[in-house]
Write a protein that holds these residues in place. Structure first.
Motif, PDB file in Angstrom:
ATOM      1  N   GLY A 101       1.394   4.142  10.149  1.00 17.27           N
ATOM      2  CA  GLY A 101       1.218   4.340   8.494  1.00 17.27           C
ATOM      3  C   GLY A 101       0.253   3.538   7.966  1.00 17.27           C
ATOM      4  O   GLY A 101      -0.028   2.015   7.897  1.00 17.27           O
ATOM      5  N   ASP A 102      -0.863   3.774   6.826  1.00 15.63           N
ATOM      6  CA  ASP A 102      -1.970   3.681   6.821  1.00 15.63           C
ATOM      7  C   ASP A 102      -1.655   1.844   5.471  1.00 15.63           C
ATOM      8  O   ASP A 102      -1.046   2.686   4.712  1.00 15.63           O
ATOM      9  CB  ASP A 102      -3.079   4.309   5.703  1.00 15.63           C
ATOM     10  N   CYS A 103      -2.097   0.655   5.799  1.00 14.62           N
ATOM     11  CA  CYS A 103      -1.206   0.286   4.434  1.00 14.62           C
ATOM     12  C   CYS A 103      -2.330  -1.293   4.666  1.00 14.62           C
ATOM     13  O   CYS A 103      -2.646  -1.557   6.214  1.00 14.62           O
ATOM     14  CB  CYS A 103       0.069  -0.049   5.284  1.00 14.62           C
ATOM     15  N   ASP A 104      -3.293  -1.654   3.508  1.00 16.19           N
ATOM     16  CA  ASP A 104      -3.546  -2.621   3.562  1.00 16.19           C
ATOM     17  C   ASP A 104      -4.778  -2.323   4.319  1.00 16.19           C
ATOM     18  O   ASP A 104      -5.279  -3.376   5.187  1.00 16.19           O
ATOM     19  CB  ASP A 104      -2.849  -3.833   3.859  1.00 16.19           C
ATOM     20  N   TRP A 105      -5.466  -1.362   4.201  1.00 18.15           N
ATOM     21  CA  TRP A 105      -6.761  -0.905   4.893  1.00 18.15           C
ATOM     22  C   TRP A 105      -6.277  -1.152   7.002  1.00 18.15           C
ATOM     23  O   TRP A 105      -7.710  -0.952   7.793  1.00 18.15           O
ATOM     24  CB  TRP A 105      -8.023  -1.405   5.214  1.00 18.15           C
ATOM     25  N   LYS A 106      -5.311  -0.805   7.468  1.00 16.50           N
ATOM     26  CA  LYS A 106      -5.192  -0.903   8.467  1.00 16.50           C
ATOM     27  C   LYS A 106      -3.542   0.070   9.110  1.00 16.50           C
ATOM     28  O   LYS A 106      -3.294   0.535   8.561  1.00 16.50           O
ATOM     29  CB  LYS A 106      -3.784  -2.190   8.976  1.00 16.50           C
ATOM     30  N   PRO A 107      -4.052   0.855  10.018  1.00 15.14           N
ATOM     31  CA  PRO A 107      -2.747   1.769  10.837  1.00 15.14           C
ATOM     32  C   PRO A 107      -1.936   1.849  10.845  1.00 15.14           C
ATOM     33  O   PRO A 107      -1.252   2.516  11.193  1.00 15.14           O
ATOM     34  CB  PRO A 107      -4.161   2.313  11.919  1.00 15.14           C
ATOM     35  N   GLN A 108      -0.969   0.269  10.408  1.00 15.76           N
ATOM     36  CA  GLN A 108       0.394   0.632  11.182  1.00 15.76           C
ATOM     37  C   GLN A 108       0.733  -0.535   9.533  1.00 15.76           C
ATOM     38  O   GLN A 108       0.218  -1.650   9.297  1.00 15.76           O
ATOM     39  CB  GLN A 108       0.968  -0.411  12.270  1.00 15.76           C
ATOM     40  N   TYR A 109       2.064  -0.550   9.291  1.00 18.07           N
ATOM     41  CA  TYR A 109       2.802  -1.954   8.204  1.00 18.07           C
ATOM     42  C   TYR A 109       3.900  -2.202   8.976  1.00 18.07           C
ATOM     43  O   TYR A 109       4.965  -1.736  10.459  1.00 18.07           O
ATOM     44  CB  TYR A 109       2.344  -1.056   7.198  1.00 18.07           C
ATOM     45  N   ILE A 110       4.794  -3.430   8.409  1.00 18.32           N
ATOM     46  CA  ILE A 110       5.688  -3.232   8.400  1.00 18.32           C
ATOM     47  C   ILE A 110       6.366  -3.354   6.971  1.00 18.32           C
ATOM     48  O   ILE A 110       5.987  -3.296   5.791  1.00 18.32           O
ATOM     49  CB  ILE A 110       6.111  -4.885   8.930  1.00 18.32           C
ATOM     50  N   ALA A 111       8.270  -3.543   6.889  1.00 19.35           N
ATOM     51  CA  ALA A 111       8.779  -3.361   5.530  1.00 19.35           C
ATOM     52  C   ALA A 111       9.461  -4.107   5.697  1.00 19.35           C
ATOM     53  O   ALA A 111      10.384  -4.385   6.462  1.00 19.35           O
ATOM     54  CB  ALA A 111       8.527  -1.734   5.141  1.00 19.35           C
ATOM     55  N   PHE A 112      10.000  -4.658   3.819  1.00 23.57           N
ATOM     56  CA  PHE A 112      10.953  -5.467   4.183  1.00 23.57           C
ATOM     57  C   PHE A 112      10.959  -5.906   2.630  1.00 23.57           C
ATOM     58  O   PHE A 112      10.450  -5.639   1.775  1.00 23.57           O
ATOM     59  CB  PHE A 112      10.752  -6.716   5.076  1.00 23.57           C
ATOM     60  N   ASP A 113      11.839  -6.245   2.375  1.00 30.36           N
ATOM     61  CA  ASP A 113      12.512  -6.584   1.007  1.00 30.36           C
ATOM     62  C   ASP A 113      12.324  -8.039   0.616  1.00 30.36           C
ATOM     63  O   ASP A 113      11.842  -8.719   2.123  1.00 30.36           O
ATOM     64  CB  ASP A 113      13.893  -6.505   0.191  1.00 30.36           C
ATOM     65  N   LEU A 114      11.028  -8.613  -0.099  1.00 34.31           N
ATOM     66  CA  LEU A 114       9.878  -9.799  -0.195  1.00 34.31           C
ATOM     67  C   LEU A 114      10.636 -10.626  -1.626  1.00 34.31           C
ATOM     68  O   LEU A 114      10.563 -10.391  -2.485  1.00 34.31           O
ATOM     69  CB  LEU A 114       8.253  -9.410  -0.167  1.00 34.31           C
ATOM     70  N   PRO A 115      11.646 -12.513  -0.972  1.00 35.80           N
ATOM     71  CA  PRO A 115      11.420 -12.404  -2.028  1.00 35.80           C
ATOM     72  C   PRO A 115      11.001 -13.189  -2.699  1.00 35.80           C
ATOM     73  O   PRO A 115       9.779 -13.233  -2.920  1.00 35.80           O
ATOM     74  CB  PRO A 115      12.214 -13.760  -1.159  1.00 35.80           C
ATOM     75  N   ALA A 116      12.157 -13.008  -4.046  1.00 35.67           N
ATOM     76  CA  ALA A 116      11.024 -14.201  -5.481  1.00 35.67           C
ATOM     77  C   ALA A 116      10.112 -15.753  -4.923  1.00 35.67           C
ATOM     78  O   ALA A 116      10.970 -16.069  -4.344  1.00 35.67           O
ATOM     79  CB  ALA A 116      11.896 -14.192  -6.474  1.00 35.67           C
ATOM     80  N   TYR A 117       9.293 -15.858  -4.883  1.00 38.03           N
ATOM     81  CA  TYR A 117       8.538 -17.272  -4.426  1.00 38.03           C
ATOM     82  C   TYR A 117       9.237 -17.165  -3.015  1.00 38.03           C
ATOM     83  O   TYR A 117       9.075 -18.608  -2.584  1.00 38.03           O
ATOM     84  CB  TYR A 117       9.709 -18.366  -4.931  1.00 38.03           C
ATOM     85  N   GLY A 118       8.344 -16.080  -2.513  1.00 39.09           N
ATOM     86  CA  GLY A 118       9.183 -15.900  -0.872  1.00 39.09           C
ATOM     87  C   GLY A 118       7.828 -16.777  -0.390  1.00 39.09           C
ATOM     88  O   GLY A 118       6.566 -15.433  -0.770  1.00 39.09           O
TER      89      GLY A 118
END
Length: 650
Positions: free
Chosen positions: A624-641
């Motif tokens: 999947g396209d993301c940040d000009w790249k054809p692959q990505y990872i997904a997760f919940d990014l913590p506050a001040y993480g």
């Protein structure tokens, strides 16, 4: 039957040492500025002449009418020991029998006008404890070093492809002795405490402030009177050798703060040494720093350049020092530095560049780095002067590294902002990479940034106490991940609240606070990661070692990048959320269709964070396209993480 070979058990006596003396050749080389062993002749040296043991004294005082040695060995008698002038360069010498170690002495210099001047020895190896101002006789030979393994390996390493994490330290205020008084630990006592501390954290080097002898504690060692003497505040020269020896045996390099930019104007020091200006320029427009109240070395004089270059060689050869950090380089390169109109003179071409300083730095680095390839010279240079770290023998200055003052300024200006305001200064944090290949950089968070109402590192951060620590953990993660070697001043590794003062020890009691203790553990973990993975340090000066994933996410104030190297498939990816906003199902483009393993999360409870993050320890990339790249990872990014992931190229 053949006779058995026999070997003699008679010990071979070492050849007798040659008496110390100043020859015509010594005078000639010194006058040319190329006597790199001059410290073995000038100063005071135990020796033997005509079967009689004593002390040889030699001092450069070309304008003196006469010079006498006075000291405790003769009740400070001003008439007993008159020196003899050796050659036209202006060196005076004398051998005094029956003088041993530990005697206080000075040179009594008579000017042609008949005035008396009392001076400490510029080449003395040891000095009287302040407020005393005399020199002290001492034999620096005979220490039994145990760091052969370190020294043999040092010159074989490519320093640019090695990890370098420097702990900047002031011995007298790192920790105070409970017995009262000045509260100073000796060099030996300090060694027994600092070595295990630095192994635990773990730093690669220590940079020692205030070692060259100086009269005023509050100067932090930046107004020097004794360039060849480790300060007597903490013990003897051999005690200092012990400290370096122990650090080396523990695998820790030693960098010395070195101050050739200016010197102390005190009456017993180098200023107007023989009644005239022999170390400084006689014209105050070139010989004085009006802002600092100090004198400036006259680098046009061969004897002055010799004094300084031989001084660095002295610390290398006699004390096994691994590097110098050269203070205030910009003040040497610019004739008008810190001066108003009328307070400075242009060079012969009408410019403000100090041509003698340029030649001096080229000469210094050529001699020192050419002779000792593993030795490090570091420039504290705060301007855009070009080619500070060019190879020796070129038209640049030839330093090994330069402090990245621009990175430091931009970083601190950004980190102190309220998170709401950070998006307006987003590119403060990315700008340094645009010029990163111009020099070989060290990223300094030094003592200068935690004094004079600038606040300590943690107190620069916005918000309540927990916010300050969360921000500082993020800041340190960015610092460790950014291209460049590392330097951090003592106390900032555990979030010292108060500004630094040379008069008191660090606030060690703060380690009873979970936030401070967590910060110390967090910095230790960052340093362990930094040292473990070659992608973090092998390529620091080109895009071959650093790549942005997204440098433009200013609306969310998120930065993502990864570090890489050319001889390992292992890479580390950094994601930093500079706001107190959590982002559910955060997606980041990744460079490889592989698995990403979580190495560090700045919000974990063990570091003093709130915890509660549910980021998987291992995440597989999806198409999947993301940040000009054809692959990505997904997760919940913590506050001040702040997150670090490990991955490998296939």
């Amino acid at each position: 039957m053949a006779a058995k070979k026999t070997t003699s058990k008679t010990a071979v006596k070492p050849a007798p040492k040659e008496p110390v003396e100043v020859t015509d050749v010594d005078c000639y080389l010194f006058g040319q500025g190329t006597h790199y062993d001059i410290y073995k002749k000038l100063g005071s040296h135990p020796t033997e002449q005509n079967g009689q043991k004593g002390m040889f004294f030699a001092v450069w005082a070309p304008n003196a009418a006469a010079v006498h040695v006075i000291g405790t060995f003769n009740g400070w008698n001003e008439d007993q020991y008159a020196m003899t002038k050796a050659g036209e360069v202006g060196i005076w010498t004398i051998f005094i029998p029956n003088v041993g170690e530990g005697e206080l002495y000075k040179y009594l210099i008579y000017t042609p006008e008949g005035n008396k001047i009392y001076k400490a020895d510029p080449y003395a190896n040891y000095a009287e404890l302040r407020p005393g101002t005399a020199s002290r006789t001492y034999d620096i030979e005979g220490y039994k070093w145990g760091d052969a393994r370190w020294m043999n390996a040092r010159d074989k390493k490519d320093v640019f492809r090695q990890p370098m994490a420097i702990y900047e330290c002031h011995i007298g205020s790192w920790m105070k002795h409970p017995d009262g008084g000045d509260g100073f630990y000796t060099y030996r006592e300090f060694a027994d405490r600092i070595v295990p501390y630095l192994k635990e954290l773990p730093y690669t080097h220590i940079e020692l402030m205030g070692i060259l002898e100086h009269p005023l504690d509050a100067s932090w060692g930046y107004q020097v009177t004794g360039y060849y003497a480790p300060t007597s505040r903490y013990g003897t020269p051999k005690d200092f050798m012990y400290l370096i020896d122990e650090l080396h045996k523990a695998g820790i390099g030693v960098i010395l703060d070195w101050v050739p930019a200016h010197f102390c104007p005190d009456a017993h020091g180098l200023a107007r040494f023989d009644g005239q200006c022999i170390y400084e320029d006689p014209d105050p427009r070139r010989g004085e720093h009006p802002e600092w109240g100090t004198k400036i070395f006259n680098l046009a004089k061969p004897e002055v350049k010799n004094f300084l270059i031989a001084n660095v060689l002295y610390w290398i050869r006699e004390y096994h020092i691994d590097g110098i950090r050269v203070d205030a380089v910009a003040s040497m390169l610019y004739l008008d530095y810190g001066k108003k109109n009328g307070e400075w003179l242009p060079n012969k071409f009408g410019g403000n560049q100090n041509l003698d300083a340029i030649t001096f730095f080229q000469h210094l680095n050529s001699v020192v780095r050419g002779s000792y390839p593993g030795f490090i010279t570091i420039a504290e240079e705060s301007t855009a002067w070009p080619k500070v770290t060019s190879p020796i023998g070129t038209d640049g200055l030839g330093f090994t590294f330069k402090w990245s003052m621009g990175w430091m300024h931009d970083f601190l200006e950004y980190m102190k902002l309220d998170p709401v305001m950070r998006k307006g200064s987003h590119y403060n944090m990315t700008f340094a990479m645009s010029y990163n290949d111009a020099e070989k950089y060290i990223l300094p968070l030094s003592h200068d940034e935690v004094v004079h109402l600038k606040c300590s590192m943690v107190e620069k951060m916005p918000g309540y106490e927990v916010d300050k620590f969360a921000n500082l953990r993020l800041g340190y993660e960015y610092w460790i991940g950014h291209a460049g070697k590392k330097l951090l001043f003592m106390g900032q590794e555990f979030g010292q609240h108060r500004e630094w003062s040379e008069a008191r020890e660090l606030d060690w009691f703060l380690l009873q606070n979970p936030l401070n203790a967590g910060m110390q553990k967090y910095v230790a973990e960052l340093l362990k990661i930094y040292r473990k993975y070659p992608c973090m340090y092998e390529i620091d000066d080109s895009w071959a070692g650093f790549e942005w994933i997204n440098a433009d996410d200013k609306d969310r104030s998120i930065y993502s990048f990864f570090r890489k190297t050319d001889d390992s498939p292992v890479k580390l990816m950094f994601i930093l959320n500079m706001t107190p906003v959590e982002y559910k199902d955060y997606r980041v483009g990744v460079p490889e269709m592989t698995t990403y393993k979580l190495l560090l999360n700045s919000t974990d409870e063990k570091w003093g964070g709130p915890g509660g993050s549910n980021i998987p320890k291992s995440i597989k990339a999806k198409k999947g396209d993301c940040d000009w790249k054809p692959q990505y990872i997904a997760f919940d990014l913590p506050a001040y993480g702040g997150l670090i992931f490990q991955f490998e190229s296939k």
